[in-house]
Scaffold this motif. Structure first.
Motif, PDB file in Angstrom:
ATOM      1  N   GLY A  98      58.244  51.094  40.535  1.00  0.00           N
ATOM      2  CA  GLY A  98      58.030  51.935  41.703  1.00  0.00           C
ATOM      3  C   GLY A  98      56.775  51.657  42.482  1.00  0.00           C
ATOM      4  N   MET A  99      55.991  50.643  42.066  1.00  0.00           N
ATOM      5  CA  MET A  99      54.728  50.328  42.734  1.00  0.00           C
ATOM      6  C   MET A  99      54.851  49.027  43.518  1.00  0.00           C
ATOM      7  SD  MET A  99      52.086  51.023  39.578  1.00  0.00           S
ATOM      8  CE  MET A  99      53.100  50.164  38.373  1.00  0.00           C
ATOM      9  N   PRO A 100      54.204  48.927  44.689  1.00  0.00           N
ATOM     10  CA  PRO A 100      54.104  47.622  45.345  1.00  0.00           C
ATOM     11  C   PRO A 100      53.389  46.647  44.419  1.00  0.00           C
ATOM     12  CG  PRO A 100      53.355  49.379  46.810  1.00  0.00           C
ATOM     13  CD  PRO A 100      53.527  49.991  45.451  1.00  0.00           C
ATOM     14  N   LEU A 101      53.931  45.436  44.313  1.00  0.00           N
ATOM     15  CA  LEU A 101      53.340  44.421  43.442  1.00  0.00           C
ATOM     16  C   LEU A 101      52.793  43.291  44.302  1.00  0.00           C
ATOM     17  CD1 LEU A 101      52.758  43.179  40.655  1.00  0.00           C
ATOM     18  CD2 LEU A 101      55.080  42.215  40.714  1.00  0.00           C
ATOM     19  N   VAL A 102      51.494  43.050  44.201  1.00  0.00           N
ATOM     20  CA  VAL A 102      50.816  42.032  44.980  1.00  0.00           C
ATOM     21  C   VAL A 102      50.404  40.892  44.055  1.00  0.00           C
ATOM     22  CG1 VAL A 102      48.849  41.510  46.477  1.00  0.00           C
ATOM     23  CG2 VAL A 102      49.954  43.763  46.597  1.00  0.00           C
ATOM     24  N   THR A 103      50.949  39.702  44.302  1.00  0.00           N
ATOM     25  CA  THR A 103      50.547  38.525  43.530  1.00  0.00           C
ATOM     26  C   THR A 103      49.246  37.996  44.112  1.00  0.00           C
ATOM     27  OG1 THR A 103      52.852  37.976  43.045  1.00  0.00           O
ATOM     28  CG2 THR A 103      51.216  36.232  42.747  1.00  0.00           C
ATOM     29  N   VAL A 104      48.221  37.921  43.289  1.00  0.00           N
ATOM     30  CA  VAL A 104      46.880  37.576  43.757  1.00  0.00           C
ATOM     31  C   VAL A 104      46.673  36.068  43.756  1.00  0.00           C
ATOM     32  CG1 VAL A 104      44.409  37.871  43.334  1.00  0.00           C
ATOM     33  CG2 VAL A 104      45.993  39.769  42.900  1.00  0.00           C
ATOM     34  N   ASP A 105      46.311  35.539  44.915  1.00  0.00           N
ATOM     35  CA  ASP A 105      45.917  34.138  45.029  1.00  0.00           C
ATOM     36  C   ASP A 105      44.396  34.095  44.942  1.00  0.00           C
ATOM     37  OD1 ASP A 105      45.408  31.519  45.600  1.00  0.00           O
ATOM     38  OD2 ASP A 105      46.447  31.483  47.530  1.00  0.00           O
ATOM     39  N   THR A 106      43.881  33.609  43.834  1.00  0.00           N
ATOM     40  CA  THR A 106      42.444  33.666  43.584  1.00  0.00           C
ATOM     41  C   THR A 106      41.676  32.500  44.187  1.00  0.00           C
ATOM     42  OG1 THR A 106      42.691  32.515  41.460  1.00  0.00           O
ATOM     43  CG2 THR A 106      42.819  34.923  41.435  1.00  0.00           C
ATOM     44  N   VAL A 107      42.384  31.543  44.794  1.00  0.00           N
ATOM     45  CA  VAL A 107      41.719  30.317  45.279  1.00  0.00           C
ATOM     46  C   VAL A 107      40.636  30.646  46.296  1.00  0.00           C
ATOM     47  CG1 VAL A 107      42.041  28.147  46.505  1.00  0.00           C
ATOM     48  CG2 VAL A 107      43.723  28.862  44.802  1.00  0.00           C
ATOM     49  N   ASP A 108      40.970  31.445  47.286  1.00  0.00           N
ATOM     50  CA  ASP A 108      40.003  31.769  48.340  1.00  0.00           C
ATOM     51  C   ASP A 108      39.543  33.222  48.289  1.00  0.00           C
ATOM     52  OD1 ASP A 108      40.091  29.181  49.531  1.00  0.00           O
ATOM     53  OD2 ASP A 108      42.025  29.696  50.420  1.00  0.00           O
ATOM     54  N   LEU A 109      39.813  33.901  47.180  1.00  0.00           N
ATOM     55  CA  LEU A 109      39.446  35.312  47.069  1.00  0.00           C
ATOM     56  C   LEU A 109      38.036  35.445  46.509  1.00  0.00           C
ATOM     57  CD1 LEU A 109      40.390  38.271  47.291  1.00  0.00           C
ATOM     58  CD2 LEU A 109      41.203  38.086  44.920  1.00  0.00           C
ATOM     59  N   GLU A 110      37.165  36.068  47.274  1.00  0.00           N
ATOM     60  CA  GLU A 110      35.785  36.263  46.844  1.00  0.00           C
ATOM     61  C   GLU A 110      35.660  37.558  46.055  1.00  0.00           C
ATOM     62  OE1 GLU A 110      33.013  34.439  47.029  1.00  0.00           O
ATOM     63  OE2 GLU A 110      34.170  32.790  47.892  1.00  0.00           O
ATOM     64  N   PRO A 111      35.189  37.499  44.816  1.00  0.00           N
ATOM     65  CA  PRO A 111      35.001  38.743  44.060  1.00  0.00           C
ATOM     66  C   PRO A 111      33.844  39.556  44.616  1.00  0.00           C
ATOM     67  CG  PRO A 111      34.109  36.873  42.841  1.00  0.00           C
ATOM     68  CD  PRO A 111      34.792  36.305  44.054  1.00  0.00           C
ATOM     69  N   ALA A 112      33.999  40.861  44.626  1.00  0.00           N
ATOM     70  CA  ALA A 112      32.906  41.736  45.071  1.00  0.00           C
ATOM     71  C   ALA A 112      31.728  41.609  44.114  1.00  0.00           C
ATOM     72  CB  ALA A 112      33.394  43.181  45.131  1.00  0.00           C
ATOM     73  N   ASP A 113      30.537  41.796  44.646  1.00  0.00           N
ATOM     74  CA  ASP A 113      29.334  41.739  43.813  1.00  0.00           C
ATOM     75  C   ASP A 113      29.310  42.921  42.847  1.00  0.00           C
ATOM     76  OD1 ASP A 113      28.392  39.451  45.081  1.00  0.00           O
ATOM     77  OD2 ASP A 113      27.320  40.615  46.612  1.00  0.00           O
ATOM     78  N   PRO A 114      28.699  42.754  41.680  1.00  0.00           N
ATOM     79  CA  PRO A 114      28.577  43.864  40.732  1.00  0.00           C
ATOM     80  C   PRO A 114      27.787  45.020  41.342  1.00  0.00           C
ATOM     81  CG  PRO A 114      28.013  41.780  39.676  1.00  0.00           C
ATOM     82  CD  PRO A 114      28.129  41.502  41.142  1.00  0.00           C
ATOM     83  N   THR A 115      28.184  46.232  41.010  1.00  0.00           N
ATOM     84  CA  THR A 115      27.472  47.414  41.478  1.00  0.00           C
ATOM     85  C   THR A 115      26.426  47.805  40.432  1.00  0.00           C
ATOM     86  OG1 THR A 115      28.974  48.955  40.394  1.00  0.00           O
ATOM     87  CG2 THR A 115      29.574  48.197  42.610  1.00  0.00           C
ATOM     88  N   ARG A 116      25.599  48.810  40.777  1.00  0.00           N
ATOM     89  CA  ARG A 116      24.625  49.308  39.804  1.00  0.00           C
ATOM     90  C   ARG A 116      25.326  49.918  38.594  1.00  0.00           C
ATOM     91  NH1 ARG A 116      19.965  52.239  43.557  1.00  0.00           N
ATOM     92  NH2 ARG A 116      19.194  50.337  44.578  1.00  0.00           N
ATOM     93  N   THR A 117      26.478  50.550  38.844  1.00  0.00           N
ATOM     94  CA  THR A 117      27.261  51.099  37.731  1.00  0.00           C
ATOM     95  C   THR A 117      27.718  49.991  36.801  1.00  0.00           C
ATOM     96  OG1 THR A 117      28.029  52.990  39.045  1.00  0.00           O
ATOM     97  CG2 THR A 117      29.349  52.388  37.123  1.00  0.00           C
ATOM     98  N   ASP A 118      28.168  48.881  37.374  1.00  0.00           N
ATOM     99  CA  ASP A 118      28.580  47.736  36.550  1.00  0.00           C
ATOM    100  C   ASP A 118      27.442  47.256  35.664  1.00  0.00           C
ATOM    101  OD1 ASP A 118      30.969  47.842  37.959  1.00  0.00           O
ATOM    102  OD2 ASP A 118      30.429  46.200  39.305  1.00  0.00           O
ATOM    103  N   GLN A 119      26.267  47.155  36.248  1.00  0.00           N
ATOM    104  CA  GLN A 119      25.118  46.645  35.497  1.00  0.00           C
ATOM    105  C   GLN A 119      24.719  47.615  34.389  1.00  0.00           C
ATOM    106  OE1 GLN A 119      25.022  43.721  36.106  1.00  0.00           O
ATOM    107  NE2 GLN A 119      23.839  43.053  37.879  1.00  0.00           N
ATOM    108  N   ALA A 120      24.763  48.911  34.692  1.00  0.00           N
ATOM    109  CA  ALA A 120      24.435  49.907  33.672  1.00  0.00           C
ATOM    110  C   ALA A 120      25.449  49.870  32.533  1.00  0.00           C
ATOM    111  CB  ALA A 120      24.387  51.299  34.291  1.00  0.00           C
ATOM    112  N   LEU A 121      26.729  49.759  32.877  1.00  0.00           N
ATOM    113  CA  LEU A 121      27.765  49.704  31.856  1.00  0.00           C
ATOM    114  C   LEU A 121      27.631  48.446  30.998  1.00  0.00           C
ATOM    115  CD1 LEU A 121      30.844  50.974  33.890  1.00  0.00           C
ATOM    116  CD2 LEU A 121      29.752  52.132  31.958  1.00  0.00           C
ATOM    117  N   ARG A 122      27.196  47.360  31.607  1.00  0.00           N
ATOM    118  CA  ARG A 122      27.002  46.123  30.846  1.00  0.00           C
ATOM    119  C   ARG A 122      25.979  46.331  29.725  1.00  0.00           C
ATOM    120  NH1 ARG A 122      24.867  40.330  33.357  1.00  0.00           N
ATOM    121  NH2 ARG A 122      24.804  39.200  31.363  1.00  0.00           N
ATOM    122  N   VAL A 123      24.891  47.002  30.062  1.00  0.00           N
ATOM    123  CA  VAL A 123      23.854  47.281  29.065  1.00  0.00           C
ATOM    124  C   VAL A 123      24.391  48.228  27.987  1.00  0.00           C
ATOM    125  CG1 VAL A 123      21.601  48.341  28.690  1.00  0.00           C
ATOM    126  CG2 VAL A 123      21.977  46.880  30.683  1.00  0.00           C
TER     127      VAL A 123
END
Length: 209
Positions: A98-123
């Motif tokens: 029941g959900m739209p399914l999007v096949t991701v082409d990672t070749v030209d896809l730029e990942p978003a930079d880590p957030t402060r939450t990401d960095q805190a969770l990493r620690v």
């Protein structure tokens, strides 16, 4: 399981563990992680509003498990998903559960930079969940919120030679259920087919356990 299948299960379990925090912390804006669905060569990251279920307002992004023939890392999957979730949902005629399914082409896809939450969770993860040589069994390869008080767990099963989808209630006797889960998955009389879900070989209904 073959060595290849075992490696796939381990990677899916690693990605799922890493992404779990984003069921509570938003990916971007008001968009949260609502599921991770395992496939043989990919995972499908489900995103939507914090209370979205049953396909309404959800989008599944299919991300390959390899990039340039190397296993993708969890921070990279998170970055890609965050980029995609910040964009308008592309038009697609493909759906899953029941959900739209999007096949991701990672070749030209730029990942978003880590957030402060990401960095805190990493620690915090490094200190609270140190690496252990023996992973949990059965391995949690994915999950999906199916209702306000219910969810589907995708668990690797050697006996079933694949992934079993276990439906549970979140307002039940969870301590007892989690302790019994490995043996419950091996009870073949509980196995049922679910043709609507391509992410498992069997379904087990534990909502009334």
């Amino acid at each position: 399981m073959s060595n290849l299948a075992k490696e796939t299960v381990e990677q899916q379990a690693y990605l799922t563990r890493f992404l779990l925090d984003y069921t509570a912390a938003p990916l971007v804006g008001g968009t949260f992680l609502r599921g991770v669905l395992p496939m043989p060569d990919s995972i499908r990251v489900v995103a939507g509003a914090a209370d979205a279920v049953d396909g309404h307002g959800l989008v599944a992004y299919e991300v390959p498990l390899t990039d340039d023939e190397e296993p993708v890392t969890a921070p990279l999957v998170l970055g890609w998903t965050r980029t995609l979730a910040s964009l308008a949902v592309p038009c697609t005629d493909t759906t899953v559960m029941g959900m739209p399914l999007v096949t991701v082409d990672t070749v030209d896809l730029e990942p978003a930079d880590p957030t402060r939450t990401d960095q805190a969770l990493r620690v915090l993860r490094a200190l609270a969940w140190p690496y252990v040589e023996i992973p949990p069994s059965p391995a949690l390869c994915g999950f999906l919120f199916t209702g306000r008080d219910s969810m589907r767990l995708y668990l690797a099963s050697e006996k079933a030679r694949g992934v079993i989808a276990a439906d549970i209630r979140l307002d039940g006797a969870l301590t007892a259920l989690l302790a019994a889960l490995p043996s419950l998955l091996d009870e073949e009389e509980r196995w049922a087919a679910d043709l609507s879900d391509p992410h498992c070989v069997h379904r087990v209904d534990l909502t009334n356990w």
